[in-house]
Each structure stands twice: as C-alpha cells, then as structure tokens.
Scaffold this active site. Structure first.
Site, PDB file in Angstrom:
ATOM      1  N   TYR A 187       0.812  -1.220   0.000  1.00  9.19           N
ATOM      2  CA  TYR A 187       0.000   0.000   0.000  1.00  9.19           C
ATOM      3  C   TYR A 187       0.846   1.271   0.000  1.00  9.19           C
ATOM      4  CZ  TYR A 187      -2.519  -3.862   2.227  1.00  9.19           C
ATOM      5  OH  TYR A 187      -3.002  -5.121   2.556  1.00  9.19           O
ATOM      6  N   HIS A 188       2.010   1.239  -0.673  1.00  4.45           N
ATOM      7  CA  HIS A 188       2.911   2.390  -0.659  1.00  4.45           C
ATOM      8  C   HIS A 188       3.262   2.866  -2.070  1.00  4.45           C
ATOM      9  CE1 HIS A 188       4.507   0.777   3.468  1.00  4.45           C
ATOM     10  NE2 HIS A 188       3.317   1.351   3.573  1.00  4.45           N
ATOM     11  N   PRO A 189       2.286   3.145  -2.929  1.00  2.00           N
ATOM     12  CA  PRO A 189       2.634   3.627  -4.276  1.00  2.00           C
ATOM     13  C   PRO A 189       3.194   5.048  -4.215  1.00  2.00           C
ATOM     14  CG  PRO A 189       0.268   3.769  -3.933  1.00  2.00           C
ATOM     15  CD  PRO A 189       0.827   3.058  -2.735  1.00  2.00           C
TER      16      PRO A 189
END
Length: 531
Positions: A456-458
């Site tokens: 969840y770290h774009p």
C-alpha cells in the site's frame, strides 16, 4: 472564488488545508471524492481491512502483472476524509536518511535529510517528548501500540535468537534491528491525518471542505491553472481560484488528473483524444513496496478472537486491548546482502491470518510474517484507460521485473524462514498455512510470484525532477503543484504515511514562500523543465 484549491483530502491534503488556512486572509477549498470519515471501522484500529472494497475504497486492480504469472493485484486506496491514513496500519516510519540524501544528490534541492527532518519534527507529538530525533506538540500523535500479542513478542525473541538486535526506535539514530512499531494513534484509536489536522480546524471561516466531489479536470486560463471541474452526483461544477491548484490525490489519482487535463506523454494523450498541453512523463516511475507473506497456524490466541464483548468494553472504557491492534504490531529492518549502506528488507509481524491480499476470511488462529522489499528496482506505470474521468486508471507495477528484485525476494523469504525456525517462534507453530515449498532459490521465488501483494505504498508517478520542480510546481504551467507521495523521486525505506505528511508540511511552506499574505506573486512565465 478561492485562493487555494486542494484536490484530495488524504494525508497530504488534510495537512495543506490546515496549514494554508492558518492565514485568515486566504480562502482554502479542499475537495474530496469520497464521504466523510464517520464509519466506526475507520476509527477502530484492528478493523481497517473491513473498509476494503467498500464506498471508502477506490478499489483498484493492477493490469496482469508479468512478473507474477499475470496475476492482477488488489490495490486498496482510501476514498474518504483522511484518505489512506483512514485505512492504513498506522505505522509511523520516516524512512532512512540515505533516502532523502539520495533525492538531494539527484537534484531534488532542499529535500535532503537535514532539510526534511524539521518538518517531521514539526508534525510530531511524540509520547516521549522533545529530543534530537522527535518533536512534541505537533498535530500528529506518535505513541506505542496498546496491543502486544505474545506472537509478536515471540517473533522479536526469535529474531534476536537469529542475531538481530533489538531497536527501541526505528526513527532514531539507526534503522536496523527489530522492535515494536510506533503508531499514529490517540487513546488507542486511529488518528488519521483528518483527525490530526483537519477536524480541529473545520470551524475556520476561510476553509471549505467539499466531500463527494470527484475532480474531472483542471481548468486553465492560458497557461495558468485557474480551478477545477468537479462531478457531484452527475452535476458538473466549475470551482475557480486566484492562487494555486494543488493536487494531493495520491500516486494513482494525481497523475490521472494531470493526464485528463492534457499534461502527460503527448502521444498517449492524443490517442485518447486529449489535446496535449505539456509533454511530461506523468505516470511513469511508479514504485511500491512488494510484500511477501509467510503464514503459519498456531494454538496461541491471535486477533482471530479479538471481537469479543469484553474487548469492546476495553476499547471503549480504557482505550486498550486487541481491538487497538494495528495488525502489524512489530517487525524490523534488515540488510540481506553484504555491502549495503542501508536496510533492503522490512518485516511486519502480524498476529493473525492476514491472507488473500487482506481480503481472505480468518478461520483459525495464525501468525503472518511478511517481508517487504524496501528499495525495489522495478518500475511501473499509471496510464489512462480512457478519457472518461470515471474510468479507473490502468496500473502496472511490474513487480519482480528485475533480477535485483527477484534476488532480494529470495533473500527476504530465506530471512523469514530463518526467524520462524528459531525456538521462540517455533514454540507457537502448529501447522503451515502459506509457506514456500522449500528453501531453494526456485522454491522461494515461486512462492513470491504466487503470493506477492502491495504493501500500500505507491509513489513517484509525478516525481521531483521529471514532472515537478523542487518546489513541487508542475513544469510548463503556472499555479499548479503536486504535493503527495507521487512527488517522491524514489520510494523511501519504510511505511510512507509519515513521509507524505512531511511532504505536505514542507509544501505548505514552499507555497507560502511564493505567496504574499494580501495577494499572490505569480511567476510571470511557466516553470520550464530543466531538460
């Protein structure tokens, strides 16, 4: 008419709305596509996965991923006040100082570690008070977790049995080691960017927050961004500003909005019938932290039985207990190869069967040890699916596309197997649930291809250098900035919420530095790309 229009009320947008509206002489509009953050599942820490694939989630999917045998990966993103800070695991990690110094060395003037540390400190209200590493009195509380599972205790003991030192503070002098994560919680409840920054200032007369309004394009007056078009339940509105439009919609939605507005790769825009305004590599350079889960079953009580009347009472009366768990309660940072100047792998220890990309139903007690590639070399892309703003963007992360990432994945899984096999954690093992077939390179890589999912770290799709300058101004136009995780030149080593808040804190100062209190000193010509 507004002075600033901020698009996206996520981590960055909430910070900007609060900071810019400190000046009573400016008028600030914050536009959010999703609803208000009033669901109970937002505020109860352990419940965040219940928000997946609801109205609070953009609910994206990748295109078939070549490195994952053409699997499509689920990409949850927060669609509410607070954005993804309203549905994340609340882990407060700044990254490694080498990340920021590398940004500066590559040309991101003013973004080195010594430049950004003051903004981390300004944002922070650390439980231990002021020190050389921490701030106090800021909007964002940083506290120890109030749920400590014996399974996470066992992981930390096992990691130390494997020779990894205990680290009491991952945001202190050194990042390496294992320990408990500090969390953005207050009294055992989630403290999102909305709770920390936005809600306390909602009564300011110069701040308007508009929810359920999806921006469809940026409006221009010549080369100046003059406002945004917003779709509110099928009714289109044009909202105008005299100062700046600031995109804080995240690494997927900020580039999408730029492209819909004619800023992107010219040939690709023209193929969708969009007249190119500025030819920039918007959407390129997509980066993320690939997550590799290993899951075992146990007879030790886990979060599987957290939702009991007794634990509800503990949460409501004392702000503690299993329902305050952020799920990834502990973990650590590791160097899995010789000669590295910073960690290349992070582990999250989860006292639960967190499986099927967080969408799977827990059916038993279990523990999940997830390894994360901190400095991936694979690069993906965000592109338009069509010229319709309602169409979800095309997203390809290209996970495990490079030999370096595949080799790191193998080492990361071998590290997990080593820790899980140590006596302290082995004592809690009943059966395998989701594990590599064997310890060979081929077996570990096959496991990675089958189970890898996003952490969840774009980041990095509107990066400083290629798309925006060091003051976050979009090249080729005036009055338009991007301030969110998409401007990171490269993903930092660690969870990205705290760095995104830092970016917005610094962006507020950059914006105020180019604006006068009684008016706005606009650049006379468009900001030009240095190339």
């Amino acid at each position: 008419m507004y002075d600033y229009i901020i698009v996206g009320a996520g981590s960055a947008g909430c910070v900007l709305a609060a900071r810019l509206s400190e000046d009573p002489d400016v008028r600030v509009l914050l536009v959010e596509a999703g609803p208000v953050d009033d669901a109970r599942e937002i505020h109860v820490p352990v419940a965040f996965a219940k928000l997946f694939r609801t109205k609070y989630d953009w609910d994206y999917l990748t295109e078939p991923e070549p490195g994952l045998e053409d699997r499509r990966c689920y990409l949850p993103r927060g669609r509410m006040l607070g954005g993804s800070s309203s549905m994340n695991a609340m882990i407060y990690i700044r990254g490694n100082r080498r990340d920021y110094d590398a940004w500066a060395a590559a040309g991101a003037q003013g973004w080195g570690w010594d430049d950004v540390l003051p903004y981390f400190l300004r944002a922070e209200d650390h439980h231990a008070g002021v020190s050389s590493w921490h701030g106090a009195g800021g909007p964002l509380p940083v506290n120890p977790g109030r749920s400590r599972s014996p399974l996470v205790d066992a992981f930390l003991a096992a990691a130390q049995q494997a020779g990894h030192r205990f680290n009491p503070d991952f945001n202190g002098p050194e990042q390496d080691g294992v320990g408990y994560y500090e969390l953005t919680q207050r009294d055992g409840l989630r403290c999102s960017a909305a709770a920390a920054y936005l809600h306390p200032v909602l009564d300011r007369p110069n701040l308007r927050v508009l929810t359920a309004g999806q921006c469809t394009r940026i409006l221009f007056d010549g080369d100046r961004a003059a406002g945004v078009e917003v779709d509110r339940g099928g009714v289109m509105e044009e909202l105008r500003c005299e100062g700046e439009v600031i995109l804080s919609a995240g690494a997927y939605n900020s580039p999408q909005l730029l492209m819909l507005s004619g800023i992107g790769v010219a040939d690709e825009l023209a193929a969708h019938g969009i007249a190119p305004r500025v030819d920039l590599p918007v959407g390129e350079n997509l980066q993320d932290h690939p997550h590799l889960p290993v899951i075992h079953l146990t007879d030790t009580e886990s979060l599987f039985t957290a939702e009991t009347p007794e634990n509800v009472r503990l949460l409501e009366s004392e702000g503690r207990g299993p329902l305050t768990s952020n799920v990834g309660e502990g973990g650590g940072f590791f160097r899995t190869a010789d000669g590295l100047d910073a960690p290349d792998v992070q582990i999250h220890a989860v006292p639960a069967m967190f499986h099927e990309e967080g969408l799977g139903v827990a059916t038993d007690h279990g523990f999940h040890i997830g390894a994360v590639l901190l400095a991936p070399t694979s690069r993906g892309k965000v592109a338009l699916r069509s010229a319709l703003p309602s169409a979800k963007p095309r997203i390809v992360h290209n996970y495990l596309a490079t030999g370096e990432d595949r080799a790191t994945a193998v080492r990361a899984l071998r590290l997990v197997r080593d820790i899980v096999g140590r006596p302290a954690l082995r004592a809690h093992h009943r059966a395998d649930f989701l594990v590599p077939a064997d310890n060979s390179d081929a077996g570990l890589l096959a496991h990675a291809r089958c189970v890898l999912h996003t952490l969840y770290h774009p980041t990095s799709t509107c990066a400083i250098g290629p798309v925006v300058d060091h003051k976050l101004r979009v090249y080729g136009v005036t009055g338009l900035r991007v301030a969110d995780a998409s401007v990171m030149p490269s993903v930092v080593r660690g969870n990205t919420n705290a760095p995104t808040i830092m970016i917005a804190e610094r962006a507020a100062d950059l914006i105020r530095g180019t604006s006068a209190a009684a008016g706005y000193r606009r650049e006379p010509t468009a900001v030009q790309h240095p190339a």
